[in-house]
Scaffold this active site. Structure first.
Site, PDB file in Angstrom:
ATOM      1  N   ASP A   1     -10.908   4.928  13.014  1.00  0.00           N
ATOM      2  CA  ASP A   1     -12.358   4.816  12.944  1.00  0.00           C
ATOM      3  C   ASP A   1     -12.789   3.576  12.192  1.00  0.00           C
ATOM      4  O   ASP A   1     -11.994   2.893  11.557  1.00  0.00           O
ATOM      5  CB  ASP A   1     -13.032   6.079  12.438  1.00  0.00           C
ATOM      6  CG  ASP A   1     -12.564   6.492  11.066  1.00  0.00           C
ATOM      7  OD1 ASP A   1     -13.049   7.497  10.562  1.00  0.00           O
ATOM      8  OD2 ASP A   1     -11.714   5.786  10.500  1.00  0.00           O
TER       9      ASP A   1
ATOM     10  N   VAL B   1       3.821   0.662   2.615  1.00  0.00           N
ATOM     11  CA  VAL B   1       3.800  -0.601   3.346  1.00  0.00           C
ATOM     12  C   VAL B   1       4.309  -1.701   2.421  1.00  0.00           C
ATOM     13  O   VAL B   1       3.887  -1.778   1.267  1.00  0.00           O
ATOM     14  CB  VAL B   1       2.377  -0.961   3.819  1.00  0.00           C
ATOM     15  CG1 VAL B   1       2.399  -2.189   4.711  1.00  0.00           C
ATOM     16  CG2 VAL B   1       1.732   0.206   4.547  1.00  0.00           C
TER      17      VAL B   1
ATOM     18  N   GLY C   1       0.827  -1.207   0.000  1.00  0.00           N
ATOM     19  CA  GLY C   1       0.000   0.000   0.000  1.00  0.00           C
ATOM     20  C   GLY C   1       0.854   1.245   0.000  1.00  0.00           C
ATOM     21  O   GLY C   1       2.024   1.213   0.331  1.00  0.00           O
TER      22      GLY C   1
ATOM     23  N   GLY D   1       0.758   5.461   1.016  1.00  0.00           N
ATOM     24  CA  GLY D   1      -0.013   6.427   1.796  1.00  0.00           C
ATOM     25  C   GLY D   1       0.630   7.782   1.858  1.00  0.00           C
ATOM     26  O   GLY D   1       1.632   8.040   1.209  1.00  0.00           O
TER      27      GLY D   1
ATOM     28  N   PHE E   1       2.166   9.333   4.360  1.00  0.00           N
ATOM     29  CA  PHE E   1       3.456   9.465   5.020  1.00  0.00           C
ATOM     30  C   PHE E   1       4.459   8.382   4.650  1.00  0.00           C
ATOM     31  O   PHE E   1       5.585   8.405   5.097  1.00  0.00           O
ATOM     32  CB  PHE E   1       3.278   9.488   6.538  1.00  0.00           C
ATOM     33  CG  PHE E   1       2.467  10.661   7.008  1.00  0.00           C
ATOM     34  CD1 PHE E   1       2.952  11.951   6.871  1.00  0.00           C
ATOM     35  CD2 PHE E   1       1.224  10.474   7.575  1.00  0.00           C
ATOM     36  CE1 PHE E   1       2.210  13.043   7.295  1.00  0.00           C
ATOM     37  CE2 PHE E   1       0.478  11.562   8.002  1.00  0.00           C
ATOM     38  CZ  PHE E   1       0.969  12.842   7.865  1.00  0.00           C
ATOM     39  N   GLY E   2       4.025   7.401   3.877  1.00  0.00           N
ATOM     40  CA  GLY E   2       4.972   6.344   3.537  1.00  0.00           C
ATOM     41  C   GLY E   2       4.319   5.153   2.877  1.00  0.00           C
ATOM     42  O   GLY E   2       3.172   5.206   2.456  1.00  0.00           O
TER      43      GLY E   2
HETATM   44  C1  N15 Z   1       0.221   4.589  14.454  1.00  0.00           C
HETATM   45  C2  N15 Z   1       0.401   3.121  14.376  1.00  0.00           C
HETATM   46  C3  N15 Z   1       0.692   2.506  15.691  1.00  0.00           C
HETATM   47  C4  N15 Z   1      -0.790   2.495  13.774  1.00  0.00           C
HETATM   48  C5  N15 Z   1      -0.408   1.228  13.154  1.00  0.00           C
HETATM   49  N1  N15 Z   1      -1.251   0.997  12.054  1.00  0.00           N
HETATM   50  C6  N15 Z   1      -1.027   1.536  10.879  1.00  0.00           C
HETATM   51  O1  N15 Z   1      -0.082   2.197  10.630  1.00  0.00           O
HETATM   52  C7  N15 Z   1      -2.097   1.280   9.889  1.00  0.00           C
HETATM   53  N2  N15 Z   1      -1.631   0.544   8.769  1.00  0.00           N
HETATM   54  C8  N15 Z   1      -1.842  -0.731   8.527  1.00  0.00           C
HETATM   55  N3  N15 Z   1      -0.992   1.119   7.818  1.00  0.00           N
HETATM   56  C9  N15 Z   1      -0.776   0.192   6.915  1.00  0.00           C
HETATM   57  C10 N15 Z   1      -1.290  -0.973   7.311  1.00  0.00           C
HETATM   58  C11 N15 Z   1      -1.322  -2.177   6.579  1.00  0.00           C
HETATM   59  C12 N15 Z   1      -1.059  -3.364   7.213  1.00  0.00           C
HETATM   60  C13 N15 Z   1      -1.641  -2.165   5.213  1.00  0.00           C
HETATM   61  C14 N15 Z   1      -1.754  -3.321   4.487  1.00  0.00           C
HETATM   62  C15 N15 Z   1      -1.503  -4.525   5.145  1.00  0.00           C
HETATM   63  C16 N15 Z   1      -1.157  -4.534   6.465  1.00  0.00           C
HETATM   64  N4  N15 Z   1      -1.012  -5.827   6.825  1.00  0.00           N
HETATM   65  N5  N15 Z   1      -1.264  -6.627   5.777  1.00  0.00           N
HETATM   66  C17 N15 Z   1      -1.572  -5.848   4.743  1.00  0.00           C
HETATM   67  C18 N15 Z   1      -1.942  -6.367   3.511  1.00  0.00           C
HETATM   68  N6  N15 Z   1      -2.100  -7.644   3.265  1.00  0.00           N
HETATM   69  C19 N15 Z   1      -2.468  -7.769   1.975  1.00  0.00           C
HETATM   70  C20 N15 Z   1      -2.772  -8.885   1.206  1.00  0.00           C
HETATM   71  C21 N15 Z   1      -3.153  -8.691  -0.120  1.00  0.00           C
HETATM   72  C22 N15 Z   1      -3.229  -7.413  -0.654  1.00  0.00           C
HETATM   73  C23 N15 Z   1      -2.917  -6.315   0.128  1.00  0.00           C
HETATM   74  C24 N15 Z   1      -2.538  -6.504   1.453  1.00  0.00           C
HETATM   75  N7  N15 Z   1      -2.202  -5.661   2.422  1.00  0.00           N
END
Ligand code: N15
Length: 340
Positions: free
Chosen positions: A183, A55, A48, A50, A52-53
């Site tokens: 949310d 994944v 993904g 976003g 700020f960065g």
């Molecule tokens: C401030 C901090 C403590 C909050 C922590 N949470 C985040 O930062 C929110 N976040 C979660 N940002 C990115 C993600 C994220 C985690 C995005 C995608 C995935 C993820 N774990 N697994 C995926 C994921 N699995 C996939 C499988 C197939 C297609 C896309 C996928 N993305």
């Protein structure tokens, strides 16, 4: 860079088998107060993008443990003035342990970046599945709502209440801010290997603004009346959002969505202008009404339109515990309702 793994399948197979081939889990390593660095991981495909960065799919080299590695740029965090918020979120998130809440295993940083080691959700984003199916079956919807409710109960028991768009901003500038922290909406939900729902915290906007309703300004659709009207709000907001989520799962679009824009949505929310299509089961209809309408009545005792409902048995205003033993959950959820 020689070690970089490009094959998605390779990592996917790892994600399936790491449990059986490695004795040490990432968590056990973490307990040994291991200080992480980027060299502990092999990076795979981007998951993904976003604000700020990015994944990335990643594999911890020693354990083979598959994670989602989130890379945030310090400069952008500074410019967005969100460093303190991030610190606080990381602190809260790293203590949460629940099968329906995406784990934060740890973090590390270098000169330019902050890295979050997040749980990998093998089946990806829920909103994509919803988009592809149009709507979920009653069984699917009930199973997700049950899992969601368990997660919310866990969060409440740990005194974590969901935070939403900042309403003072909304009133002042007539526009939702990007300040959505945690949310409840399909865009914030991921699916685990067995299709289990995982609340991920997308406050740092991972999604490119191409997805359906996710604009840079966020969405009003999930906000309860007390919030769109700028009144005081409390724990009831989660129950409201749960009702909206349930509606969207069963119907395919949120109940107060209005194509003509957020002002119209705002009005529909304030009026609780709710129409449930005929295909929704009797039990489902009952639960949506109890969660949405009654949540509003509780939150707005001055609303004449609902004073009659106010006089109804308070038992009807469903708490999260009661959502779990509502006939719709009991009839359709795949797993028997149990406390976790
Ligand atoms: C401030 C901090 C403590 C909050 C922590 N949470 C985040 O930062 C929110 N976040 C979660 N940002 C990115 C993600 C994220 C985690 C995005 C995608 C995935 C993820 N774990 N697994 C995926 C994921 N699995 C996939 C499988 C197939 C297609 C896309 C996928 N993305």
């Amino acid at each position: 860079k020689e070690n970089a793994v490009n094959s998605e399948e390779y990592l996917y197979v790892w994600s399936l088998f790491y449990k059986y081939t490695h004795t040490l889990t990432l968590t056990q390593l973490y307990r040994q107060k291991h200080e992480w660095s980027l060299s502990d991981f092999e990076l795979g495909k981007p998951l993904g993008k976003g604000k700020f960065g990015h994944v990335y799919l990643a594999r911890e080299k020693r354990t083979g443990f598959i994670v989602a590695l989130k890379v945030l740029y310090k400069q952008e965090l500074e410019e967005g003035k969100v460093e303190k918020q991030l610190r606080r979120e990381v602190e809260i998130q790293s203590h949460l342990r629940h099968p329906n809440i995406l784990r934060l295993y740890g973090y590390f940083y270098d000169e330019k970046r902050v890295y979050l080691i997040l749980e990998y959700a093998a089946k990806g984003e829920l909103y994509k599945q919803l988009r592809d199916c149009g709507k979920f079956t009653e069984e699917q919807a009930a199973t997700y709502i049950q899992q969601m409710t368990h997660a919310l109960l866990y969060l409440h028991s740990n005194h974590v209440i969901h935070r939403y768009n900042c309403l003072c901003f909304l009133v002042k500038y007539n526009q939702p801010t990007t300040n959505v922290i945690r949310d409840i909406k399909p865009e914030n939900l991921l699916l685990g290997l067995k299709g289990e729902l995982k609340i991920a915290d997308f406050g740092w906007s991972v999604h490119a603004p191409t997805s359906r309703r996710t604009t840079l300004c966020g969405t009003l659709d999930y906000l309860p009346p007390e919030m769109v009207e700028g009144r005081e709000y409390g724990e009831g907001v989660d129950r409201w959002s749960l009702g909206v989520l349930m509606y969207e799962f069963l119907v395919g679009s949120p109940p107060f969505e209005d194509q003509s824009g957020y002002r119209a949505t705002y009005k529909r929310i304030a009026r609780v202008d709710l129409h449930i299509p005929d295909h929704v089961s009797v039990e489902g209809r009952d639960l949506i009404q109890k969660v949405l309408v009654c949540a509003c009545v509780v939150s707005n005792p001055l609303n004449n339109q609902y004073t009659k409902l106010l006089q109804h048995d308070p038992e009807n205003r469903l708490s999260l515990d009661k959502v779990l033993c509502h006939p719709w959950i009991l009839k359709y959820a795949k797993r028997p309702s149990r406390s976790l």
